[in-house]
Motif scaffolding. Structure first.
Motif, mmCIF file in Angstrom:
data_model
loop_
_atom_site.group_PDB
_atom_site.id
_atom_site.type_symbol
_atom_site.label_atom_id
_atom_site.label_comp_id
_atom_site.label_asym_id
_atom_site.label_seq_id
_atom_site.Cartn_x
_atom_site.Cartn_y
_atom_site.Cartn_z
ATOM 1 N N TYR A 1 -7.835 -19.715 5.014
ATOM 2 C CA TYR A 1 -8.334 -19.429 3.669
ATOM 3 C C TYR A 1 -9.575 -18.533 3.700
ATOM 4 N N ASP A 2 -9.907 -17.992 2.524
ATOM 5 C CA ASP A 2 -11.117 -17.184 2.342
ATOM 6 C C ASP A 2 -11.144 -16.002 3.303
ATOM 7 N N VAL A 3 -10.035 -15.285 3.357
ATOM 8 C CA VAL A 3 -9.904 -14.146 4.268
ATOM 9 C C VAL A 3 -10.146 -12.847 3.489
ATOM 10 N N PRO A 4 -11.188 -12.074 3.798
ATOM 11 C CA PRO A 4 -11.383 -10.777 3.125
ATOM 12 C C PRO A 4 -10.240 -9.828 3.473
ATOM 13 N N TYR A 5 -9.817 -9.026 2.495
ATOM 14 C CA TYR A 5 -8.800 -8.018 2.788
ATOM 15 C C TYR A 5 -9.332 -6.632 2.465
ATOM 16 N N SER A 6 -8.744 -5.639 3.110
ATOM 17 C CA SER A 6 -9.295 -4.288 3.058
ATOM 18 C C SER A 6 -8.658 -3.454 1.958
ATOM 19 N N ARG A 7 -9.421 -2.495 1.487
ATOM 20 C CA ARG A 7 -8.936 -1.429 0.619
ATOM 21 C C ARG A 7 -9.369 -0.102 1.232
ATOM 22 N N VAL A 8 -8.637 0.964 0.930
ATOM 23 C CA VAL A 8 -9.057 2.296 1.367
ATOM 24 C C VAL A 8 -10.187 2.718 0.438
ATOM 25 N N VAL B 1 -18.035 4.416 -4.067
ATOM 26 C CA VAL B 1 -17.433 3.841 -5.273
ATOM 27 C C VAL B 1 -15.994 4.313 -5.478
ATOM 28 N N ALA B 2 -15.463 5.128 -4.567
ATOM 29 C CA ALA B 2 -14.096 5.646 -4.688
ATOM 30 C C ALA B 2 -13.150 4.797 -3.849
ATOM 31 N N ALA B 3 -12.016 4.410 -4.437
ATOM 32 C CA ALA B 3 -11.103 3.529 -3.713
ATOM 33 C C ALA B 3 -9.668 3.762 -4.148
ATOM 34 N N LEU B 4 -8.772 3.439 -3.252
ATOM 35 C CA LEU B 4 -7.347 3.355 -3.544
ATOM 36 C C LEU B 4 -7.019 1.869 -3.585
ATOM 37 N N ILE B 5 -6.726 1.346 -4.770
ATOM 38 C CA ILE B 5 -6.561 -0.100 -4.949
ATOM 39 C C ILE B 5 -5.081 -0.454 -4.962
ATOM 40 N N ILE B 6 -4.641 -1.123 -3.917
ATOM 41 C CA ILE B 6 -3.291 -1.673 -3.842
ATOM 42 C C ILE B 6 -3.445 -3.089 -3.305
ATOM 43 N N ASP B 7 -3.608 -4.047 -4.190
ATOM 44 C CA ASP B 7 -3.847 -5.415 -3.764
ATOM 45 C C ASP B 7 -2.562 -6.050 -3.239
ATOM 46 N N PRO B 8 -2.668 -6.889 -2.221
ATOM 47 C CA PRO B 8 -1.482 -7.588 -1.715
ATOM 48 C C PRO B 8 -0.977 -8.604 -2.729
ATOM 49 N N TRP C 1 -0.617 -3.874 5.928
ATOM 50 C CA TRP C 1 0.663 -4.349 5.441
ATOM 51 C C TRP C 1 1.764 -3.756 6.313
ATOM 52 N N VAL C 2 2.589 -4.611 6.874
ATOM 53 C CA VAL C 2 3.699 -4.154 7.718
ATOM 54 C C VAL C 2 4.930 -4.996 7.428
ATOM 55 N N LEU C 3 6.102 -4.463 7.821
ATOM 56 C CA LEU C 3 7.364 -5.198 7.739
ATOM 57 C C LEU C 3 7.689 -5.670 6.330
ATOM 58 N N ASN C 4 7.313 -4.884 5.320
ATOM 59 C CA ASN C 4 7.573 -5.277 3.940
ATOM 60 C C ASN C 4 8.762 -4.515 3.362
ATOM 61 N N LYS C 5 9.161 -4.891 2.139
ATOM 62 C CA LYS C 5 10.325 -4.281 1.518
ATOM 63 C C LYS C 5 10.041 -2.850 1.079
ATOM 64 N N THR C 6 11.113 -2.113 0.807
ATOM 65 C CA THR C 6 10.991 -0.712 0.394
ATOM 66 C C THR C 6 10.285 -0.616 -0.956
ATOM 67 N N PRO C 7 9.223 0.193 -1.076
ATOM 68 C CA PRO C 7 8.496 0.278 -2.346
ATOM 69 C C PRO C 7 9.270 1.064 -3.395
ATOM 70 N N THR C 8 9.023 0.731 -4.653
ATOM 71 C CA THR C 8 9.615 1.466 -5.768
ATOM 72 C C THR C 8 8.557 2.206 -6.576
ATOM 73 N N VAL C 9 7.294 1.938 -6.324
ATOM 74 C CA VAL C 9 6.172 2.674 -6.913
ATOM 75 C C VAL C 9 5.345 3.179 -5.744
ATOM 76 N N PHE C 10 5.232 4.515 -5.593
ATOM 77 C CA PHE C 10 4.536 5.008 -4.411
ATOM 78 C C PHE C 10 4.052 6.437 -4.584
ATOM 79 N N LEU C 11 3.072 6.782 -3.752
ATOM 80 C CA LEU C 11 2.547 8.137 -3.629
ATOM 81 C C LEU C 11 2.845 8.591 -2.213
ATOM 82 N N GLU C 12 3.618 9.650 -2.075
ATOM 83 C CA GLU C 12 4.046 10.111 -0.756
ATOM 84 C C GLU C 12 3.510 11.518 -0.490
ATOM 85 N N LEU C 13 2.833 11.688 0.623
ATOM 86 C CA LEU C 13 2.359 12.998 1.069
ATOM 87 C C LEU C 13 3.259 13.442 2.208
ATOM 88 N N THR C 14 3.970 14.540 2.014
ATOM 89 C CA THR C 14 4.965 14.974 2.977
ATOM 90 C C THR C 14 4.416 16.068 3.891
#
Length: 208
Positions: A75-82, A86-93, A136-149
């Motif tokens: 419990y009480d485990v901090p998790y990271s954001r990019v 004050v600038a961040a990419l917020i994708i909460d687990p 985040w690893v081994l998760n399902k295929t996303p349906t909302v995403f930003l992809e840089l090719t």
């Protein structure tokens, strides 16, 4: 009557002084030296000031007979954001996500509370109580995403739409497959009025 707790010792652990010493060293390392492991997210507290998760290790320990020992939640485990400043990419687990937990070399309780340098809260080292959820690893295929090719393009997929707060400036052309609406006026479905042919026209207005 409950079953006795089985330790990690094998039949060969005490067969010789070498085996006995090896067993002691291995158990000291295994019992006190946590490095990283795969975990499942059970609970999420996305507090902007102190985002935390509760996680459960996915790879359990086994005893000397090969029986699985049920993993306990952390419990009480901090998790990271990019984030930078004050600038961040917020994708909460979310519960059910699989990710990586790292275990700090020292007790990080003081730093978690104050967000500044401080003495360790105890003498523990590489303990599961000092876990950090960093990816985040081994998760399902996303349906909302930003992809840089690799061909220099950016692909944004957002089936429910995109909300932008603030001004939007574009240095190139805009090619819209659908309509563009500004201040309630349709770009492809508006008209203009004039008193007679050749006279100046009115500002754009919604088509009747």
């Amino acid at each position: 009557m409950s079953e006795p707790v089985k330790g990690a010792r094998k039949l060969s652990s005490a067969n010789s002084p070498v085996n006995a010493i090896s067993f002691l060293v291995e158990r000291m390392l295994a019992g006190t030296l946590n490095t990283c492991t795969l975990v499942r997210v059970d609970e999420v507290d996305p507090d902007p000031d102190n985002p935390r998760v509760a996680v459960t290790p996915l790879v359990p320990q086994i005893d000397g007979d090969g029986n699985t020992l049920a993993p306990q939640s952390i419990y009480d485990v901090p998790y990271s954001r990019v984030q930078g400043g004050v600038a961040a990419l917020i994708i909460d687990p979310v519960p059910g996500d699989i990710g990586i937990a790292l275990f700090a070399q020292r007790d990080i309780t003081t730093v978690k509370l104050t967000k500044s340098a401080g003495q360790p809260g105890s003498l523990r080292t590489f303990d599961q109580g000092d876990a950090l959820y960093v990816g985040w690893v081994l998760n399902k295929t996303p349906t909302v995403f930003l992809e840089l090719t690799q061909d220099g393009k950016v692909k944004l997929v957002a089936p429910a739409g995109v909300d932008i707060e603030g001004d939007l400036r574009v240095s190139g052309k805009i090619d819209a497959a659908g309509d563009v609406v500004g201040a309630g006026i349709s770009l492809s479905g508006h008209d203009h009025l004039s008193a007679s042919p050749g006279d100046p026209t009115s500002p754009p207005r919604s088509a009747p």
